[in-house]
Structure formats: C-alpha cells, structure tokens
Write a protein that holds these residues in place. Structure first.
Motif: not given
Length: 977
Positions: A222-223, A688-691, A745-746
């Motif tokens: 999730e990003t 922001v998450n690294r994918a 997530l919020r």
C-alpha cells in the motif's frame, strides 16, 4: 434514533436504523452469496442471490433491498432458499462461456465462487445451455477489455459509472434475452464518454471486464498515488520486481478505494526502458544547446564517485569565486517530504544560500502568500470530505474533474445525491459547468471584478454574516467601502457575466449555511494571483463560512506533494513549517540543530533565478526532480538563461528536457522505490512505502544529496527516511507529532502538535491562526497582455485528464499515451470558420515570445476569441507562448492570459514543403512586398492564376487552392481599401 433488534438464524442482532437486512446479516458474521451487491453502490437486487425468508413476509425478498425493521425474524438458508439460489446460478452459468482455465478473472471470479458454494449441477447447466455466445468483444480501450459474453447483467459496472465516477458512459440496452450493457448508440467504449477510470473493472464479478496485461501478484504494497494533490491510496501488486496490477485502497480516507485513469493505468512509467539507471556526465565536445537526435548522445555514463566529485568541485569552485548566493536549488513537489527537507537543508546548511524554491512558485505561491495574510495558514482549511457536507459549492478557476478527478466526484456526489447547489466560474466551460446551478463564464483575468461584484450584492442584500465579521475579523469597513463601485452593471461590463446571473449567484452564496470555495490555477496563475486568492478569502469571511464542518477554503494542489514541499521549507523565505528565515529566533533554532551558520536573507524565487541566470548573476543550479524547461513561462527565454549557467546538476528518473541541459545527471528512485511521506491538498501526511528496488544504480533523492553533502564537508547523519521525519518533527511545530509509525493507512492532518495529538481535520475553528481574519482591499486590474490586431486571440493553458504536469511520467505510460497521444488547441467554431480551419487541422500558434504547432479541436467550451492548450507536450510546448509577467507579491507567472494569433499551417496542407508556402503562412499580409517573387509569379498571385503558380510551388490540393484564394483575395481587398 433507537437501535433495531432482529433475530437472524436464531441469533439476536442489534443494528442501526437505515441498515438493510443484508448488512445486518453480515454484521452477524453470516455469509450470504451475492453478485450485484457492493458497499459503494446503492442496493439493486439484480442477481437475486441474497434472497432470504422473513417471517410474516410473503415470498423470498432480496435482503440487499429490504430495510431492517425492529423485531424481524430472518432465515438466511433453508431448502427452498438453497433451491432458488441454485436455479439462479445455473441459469447464469448456462449463458456463460466455459473458458475458466484461461480466463484472466478465474482466481477471483465471484460467479465461480458462488457456483461452487451453492453446488451448481453440471448436467442441469448443460441441459439449459442454448445457442452460441458470439457477441463482439470491445477491445477498443487501451486499459481494459469488455467481453459481453461473460456479462451476467449484475449492473455493477453501470452503477459504478453512474454512482462512483458520475460519468454515465454505459447503461442497459434492449430487453429480455437481448439485454446488453453498452455505451450510448452501441458505440465502442473508446468512442464514448468513458474516462477509462476502471471503476467498472474493479467491481466486475466475472471476466466480462478485465485489465489488459494483468497478472496475479505475489505480494502487495500500500502506498500513495504519485500524481495530483488528492493523495489517493494505491495498492501495488508486485511480481518479479514489476507492478502487475494496481487497486484502490478502501481504507484510505481520501479516495475510499477509488482511482482515476492515471492512478489505475498510469504507473507503468516505473518500468519504462527510458529510466535513468547510471549517473551521466556531459561530453566535453557537446554544448548545452546542442540537440543530438537522442539526448543521451550528449552524455557518457559515469560512476557515482566521479559524478559526485565533479559536482562537488564545480559547486565549490563557483562558491569560492562568486559567493554562495551565485547558486540556486530547485526542490520537487514529486518527491517525498523527507527528500524536500533534505534538499532545502542542503541549500541552506551546505551551500549557505536561501535560493531554494520549487514548482509551487508556478502554481500556488499566491495561495500561500494570500492565505497567510488573510488567515495565518496557507493551506486548505477543511477536509476533502467536507465537499459532501456543503450545501453550496463554488468552483472557480478549477477544471476539477480532469485535474483532481476524485475530488471532482465528491463535488458531483454532493450535487446529485446530497442536493448541494453548485456554482462554477471559469472562462472555459469545464465538465462541472454542465452540472452547475449557475455557470459564470467570466473573461480571463477578471476574477477580482467578479468576486467583488458578488460580494457587493451580498452586502447590499444584507446577506453577509455580521456576527462572524464582528467577532472574528478585522479591516471590514475599508473592505466594504471598496466594493461600492462593483455594481452588477459595472461587473457585467468588466467580466462579461450578465448582471442577472451575478445577482442570482450572490443570493445563493449569501444564503449558504455551509459554503466551500474550491479553486485551482485558474485563480493563481495571474499577475493578480495574490489579489484573486485574497478575494476568495474575503468572500468566505464575509459569509462566515470558515471554521465549521462543510465549509471553508479549498485550494486544490496540482502535484502529489506540492503541499508537503511548501511545508518542508522548499521556499526562499521560510524554513520548514513556514518559519521565516529572517526571524532571529527561528534562525538560531535551526543553526543549533544543524550545526551551521545560516543566512538571514530571503533567497531568490524560481522565476527570479531564471532571470538571474539570464543576466549572469546566478552561476549554477542544482535541480531535484523538476522540469522547468517545459513548465517555465516563455520557454525560449528560460532556455537562453539555462544555457548561460556555468554549471547545472539534475537528479531525476528520466532524462527530461531540463536534464538534457545538465552537466551532470543523477538517476533517482521513483515513488514506488522509496520510503517516506506525501502531504496532500487537505494537509494529510500519508506514508509512501517501498515496493520495488530502484533500477540499476539509481538512489533515493535524499541519499544523493546526503552523499554530496558529505563530499562538501557537511555530512548528514540520516540512516533512513524515518530518521529524517523525526528531525522534521523536532523542528517543525505543525509536524511535531508526526512519525512514520503513526501514519498507517489513514495518515494524519497537520497541525499535529505532539505524539498524543490526533491531527486536525479543520483549521481556524473558533479563531484564525493569525488571531482575527483580515479582509483585504483588492481591485480589478487588467492582465499584463491583452489581445491586439496582431495577436487577436486570448490563450489560456491548463491540464487534461490523461496527462500530468510536463508529461515526463504520463508520456511513458502506454495507456495514457494511447488515450491522448498529441497536443490539441481548442478553438471556438466561429474562430475556426474565420480561419478556414476544421477539426484536426494543424495550426501555427504564435505569441510575442514564440511559436508552436498543434492540431485544432473545435469546441464551444471556449468562447469566440479564446483558445485553450494543455502544456504537457514537448513537441508543442504551450509555455513557449505564455507570458512571463509575474504577480508582484508571489512572483507567479501569468500562464492563464496570453495573446496569440493562429493560422492554418499551410505546410501541413501542401504537397511539397517550400520557402514560398512557409513565408506565405507566416506573413500573408506582406508576402507580395516582402518575398522575392519574379514579376511573372507576382502577377500570377495578383490574378490568382493557380495553374501558373503550380509550375513553381508544386501540386496544390483543393484545400490549399481554397486557402490561397481566400488569403490573396483578402490581401487585394485590403490594398483597394
């Protein structure tokens, strides 16, 4: 209201009033099969699989359409219910293809799951099967495919298009066994008004709607979407270091699972073969203005050590010779908060200059300046959810459905489902103007006059909120006095909006209990941009619509992190959190934290840096993720300025038009390859998450700057982006409670003062940040440039749905580039007829600053005398035409008003390109005198002797004959006059 008590399968269940029986069953933890139900859509009852038995009620009603009532006794399954459900599912299967092994939806097909759950009988299905399934497949759209043979007529796609996207591109057609779902007139989806948002695809329970080139993912991350400032949540499906599918994140409070075409189909730029993967150094024998066929030919690959040392030595050399302020740094609204924080820290603590800015200077600098002056905070006052709580919404200078599609949907929902009244004020008719109670089609550059005219009537009708003004505002008397001259009649004469419309709009605004004013760059990108925003602030204070739910100040930010870049101090006059660089206490705080001596002199803005580069006082630029060579006004001047710089370094994900001018280019990680945070238009800081891993040797932006800082003798001690956010929180009061582990997530909305604070959904509740809100006296001033005999058309620029900013990402997306492959200039049919132009003709558009070619789109969305162009295309750069005159307060250029002339591009019609036709297209009025014609050909022109002309200029098609006849006949008429 009191709760309702039901008995479901012998268990007692308590639910809230308004709950359906199906919702009550689910709350009880019981499964009931359904194929047409969706939490985002109104109950429909099409599949009838959710039928139940309710004691005292005849038949087996569908639970999704039956409201729960107190005392109900519900049975979710018995032999009769199971028999009916099997019949339904077997009838559906009898009319469905049997290609499950190769169907892209096989693993997640709801029809298959329900059939297995109900125990559908294969033999009965075979007996029921009739005829062939041979309806044509619609594969016209580049993003997804529609196979009507697999459609079960659940209606989810139709309802999603109508109730989520609010487009209405498809509907049920015909009756009985012939019923299908199709666009109007049974045309293809590509020919329809479909916007390719994919909301229908996301909800389809079968393989009827499938995304092209989609594979099952092995993991999900999730990003946040990297495009506009809405900040939609995206779930990236990853497989073998590639994004194979994209979904919306339902838990995201901003987007609630929704996406637009860019968010769903526009992320494949991440895997473009054009991604930068190694540092590049300009070859010594190729100058900055050289234009080889491939821009990469001007560079050679280098190692990180060489590229960093070369850059460090160049920066040190310039500082030693000219001083720190000879350098400028451009930060990026595409990058994370952490990247932007390090960028401005690098400029101030390492290079010792406050010459740091970013693209907010070109979009919302006037918002920050004006809102700080009026309210004390330069940001959106409420939340995106407030649009659906408003009873009146004014959208001014914003093409919301194209630039901020998910917010556009919120506005449509407020109007269509909540009964809100919508007013739209824009020189160009945008999609929302079709939904508006009133469309105020004012002339470009007359925003202050229009807003003052509306406020004049509000005051005259005594609809202003005197109590709010007295309790919470200042400078009202001077402001009210300044409105006297803006009567409806005077305002009509200035703006072109009929006085009667102004009166009606004023009554609606004045009587509004909850008013939201949303605006975009149609307000800010003017020489009067700051005044325009102050007028918006005046209107909200005049009507008392600040500091409450469902009302407020809503500047819609254009880029994904333009709010965050401002918050992080990527501005020449403030540190992070809008703390002024010339405040001694603030300066001392940052000097102590950074261990550096800092300048107290505000630096140059972006537009001032370009001017300083042109005059020679700015010697070097370090650019992080921005592309001013397409976004600057008057691009020819900007390119000349960049060519005069002694040194340019760029870090980016592509070799953009700006990077192609650099001496050193560093490869950066994109949004999907880094950790950090973005801050959206409602001040919500989201994780922001690294994918993925970055391609080749590419690095995160903050790491590149940290490595360079170390070479320059000022190392940063950051191990990861979480540590950067911790430093931000320690120095920035409005981010005081922010840390990566709290965002989830919020996310959290600033101000968030400490670790216990839950964030702020609303600003200015009870009191304004600055104490009392300040009214400002602003008056109508004309644009810097008006139409003339030589340049009779008025050009305004903007964006379109399928592309974004300078197109460096969207032009490398297969779907987006297929949907909108080329530039178009919108021109009113009346102007087109006068120019002899039809749809698709190539026009040559010229201003006092430059010239571009673009194909014509005839449209009544622009009034006669006006044109519109998007600025996304390198081969048709609209900003070669735009006016570099700036707002004197915010230094933002006037992109929205430029005078141009447009002529049919004769070269596009000619069978041969030749000098005569070129000269004739550029200078028809002077061709007989200025062009070196032989006496024979001069006579042929004067006599319109086309046969003689053909001997010289080559074959003339009929279209070109007519054009020549019209042009030359006009010339002779002018001469005789």
């Amino acid at each position: 209201m009191e709760a309702l008590h039901l008995t479901i399968d012998g268990r007692r269940q308590t639910v809230a009033p308004g709950t359906t029986v199906l919702e009550a069953i689910r709350q009880a933890g019981i499964y009931v099969p359904t194929l047409c139900d969706d939490p985002d859509l109104k109950p429909f009852g099409a599949c009838r699989l959710c039928l139940v038995e309710i004691e005292g009620m005849r038949g087996l009603p569908t639970s999704c359409t039956t409201p729960a009532q107190d005392g109900m006794v519900v049975w979710t399954e018995n032999e009769e219910i199971l028999r009916m459900r099997r019949i339904i599912i077997e009838l559906l299967l009898a009319n469905h293809p049997q290609d499950c092994l190769v169907c892209p939806k096989a693993e997640e097909c709801e029809l298959l799951k329900v059939a297995n759950y109900l125990g559908a009988d294969k033999a009965r299905v075979a007996r029921l099967r009739r005829g062939r399934l041979d309806r044509p497949v619609d594969d016209s759209t580049p993003g997804f495919v529609y196979d009507p043979n697999k459609c079960i007529l659940c209606g989810k796609c139709v309802r999603a298009c109508q109730e989520v996207a609010f487009v209405g591109a498809i509907d049920f057609a015909y009756r009985g066994q012939k019923t299908i779902i199709t666009p109007f007139w049974n045309q293809s989806l590509l020919e329809s008004v479909c916007q390719s948002c994919g909301e229908c695809v996301a909800r389809c329970p079968t393989g009827a709607l499938t995304i092209r080139e989609s594979l099952p993912a092995t993991r999900q991350v999730e990003t946040i979407c990297p495009y506009c400032g809405v900040g939609c949540g995206v779930r990236l499906g990853v497989r073998q270091e590639r994004i194979v599918r994209v979904e919306g994140v339902r838990e995201n409070p901003v987007s609630r699972g929704e996406l637009c075409v860019k968010g769903r189909f526009g992320l494949d730029f991440v895997h473009s073969p054009e991604r930068l993967a190694t540092p590049l150094v300009r070859k010594e024998n190729i100058g900055r203005l050289a234009k080889p066929p491939d821009p990469r030919q001007a560079f050679r690959e280098a190692g990180w050590e060489e590229a960093l040392e070369l850059t460090a030595n160049a920066l040190q050399g310039l500082i030693h010779e000219y001083g720190s302020d000879c350098l400028g740094v451009l930060s990026s609204a595409k990058c994370t908060n952490e990247d932007n924080y390090v960028t401005q820290k690098f400029a101030r603590a390492v290079l010792k200059t406050n010459n740091v800015d970013h693209c907010a200077r070109l979009c919302h600098a006037s918002t920050v300046t004006a809102a700080l002056a009026a309210f004390g905070d330069g940001a959106m006052s409420n939340s995106i959810s407030d649009f659906e709580k408003a009873d009146v919404i004014l959208v001014i200078g914003s093409n919301t459905t194209e630039c901020h599609p998910v917010i556009g949907r919120r506005i449509k929902r407020a109007v269509q489902e909540k009964g809100a009244k919508l007013l739209v004020a824009d020189p160009r008719a945008v999609e929302l103007s079709d939904q508006a109670e009133l469309f105020l089609n004012h002339l470009p550059g007359t925003d202050v006059a229009l807003l003052n005219g509306l406020m004049n009537r509000i005051v005259e009708l005594k609809l202003h909120n005197r109590r709010f003004i007295a309790r919470r505002c200042e400078n009202y008397e001077a402001f009210a006095e300044s409105l006297a001259g803006y009567t409806p009649e005077v305002t009509e004469a200035t703006t072109g909006v009929p006085a009667e419309k102004i009166q009606r709009a004023a009554r609606i605004l004045g009587k509004a209990k909850r008013l939201v004013v949303a605006y975009g760059m149609g307000i800010t990108q003017h020489v009067t941009g700051t005044d325009n925003v102050k007028a918006v602030a005046n209107l909200l204070m005049l009507t008392g619509n600040m500091g409450r739910l469902g009302c407020g100040f809503a500047p819609l930010r254009g880029q994904n992190n333009v709010q965050g870049a401002c918050d992080m101090g990527a501005l020449p006059n403030v540190y992070p959190g809008y703390q002024r660089v010339d405040n001694p206490e603030v300066k001392a705080k940052f000097e102590l934290a950074w261990g550096a001596i800092l300048s107290d002199r505000p630096g140059l803005t972006l537009t001032e840096m370009i001017k300083a580069a042109h005059t020679g006082s700015l010697k070097g630029l370090y650019i992080v993720g921005e592309n001013p060579m397409l976004s600057e006004a008057d691009l020819n001047h900007a390119q000349e300025a960049m060519a005069r710089l002694g040194f340019i370094a760029v870090q980016d994900i592509f070799l953009t038009e700006t990077a192609a001018l650099a001496d050193v280019v560093f490869p950066s990680a994109c949004f999907a390859e880094k950790e950090g945070s973005f801050t959206n238009t409602e001040r919500r800081i989201q994780k922001v998450n690294r994918a993925l891993n970055p391609p080749g040797q590419a690095r995160e932006d903050w790491r590149i700057l940290s490595d360079l800082a170390a070479l320059l003798g000022r190392p940063f001690a950051f191990a990861n982006s979480a540590e950067i956010m911790d430093e931000i929180a320690s120095l920035t009061p409005i981010y005081g409670g922010i840390s990566h582990d709290r965002l989830g997530l919020r996310g959290l909305q600033w101000p968030c003062w400490n670790r216990r604070h839950k964030g702020s959904a609303m600003l200015h509740k009870g009191r304004f940040t600055r104490g009392r809100g300040r009214f400002h006296v602003v008056h109508d001033r004309p644009p810097a440039e008006l139409p003339s005999a030589e340049y009779p058309l008025l050009l305004t620029t903007g964006r379109i749905l399928e592309h974004w900013h300078t197109g460096s990402m969207t032009h490398r997306s297969r779907v987006l580039e297929t949907l909108a492959p080329e530039s178009r200039i919108e021109i009113n049919p009346q102007d087109a007829a006068e120019l002899g132009v039809t749809e698709g003709d190539t026009l040559s558009i010229k201003s006092r600053r430059g010239q571009v070619r673009s194909k014509a789109r005839t449209s009544r969305r622009v009034r006669p005398g006006q044109t519109f162009m998007a600025f996304h295309w390198q081969d048709a750069p609209a900003n070669s035409l735009t006016n570099p005159s700036v707002d004197p307060v915010a230094n933002i250029p006037e992109y929205k008003v430029a005078s141009v002339k447009a002529v049919l591009d004769v070269l596009d019609l000619a069978a041969e390109n030749n000098a005569f036709l070129t000269a004739l297209s550029e200078n028809p009025a002077g061709i007989l005198n200025d062009y070196d014609l032989s006496p024979e050909h001069r006579l042929a022109l004067l006599n319109l002797d086309f046969d003689k002309l053909q001997e010289w200029v080559g074959p003339l098609n009929e279209r070109l004959r007519l054009w020549l006849h019209d042009r030359l006949a006009k010339e002779k008429w002018v001469e005789t006059e």
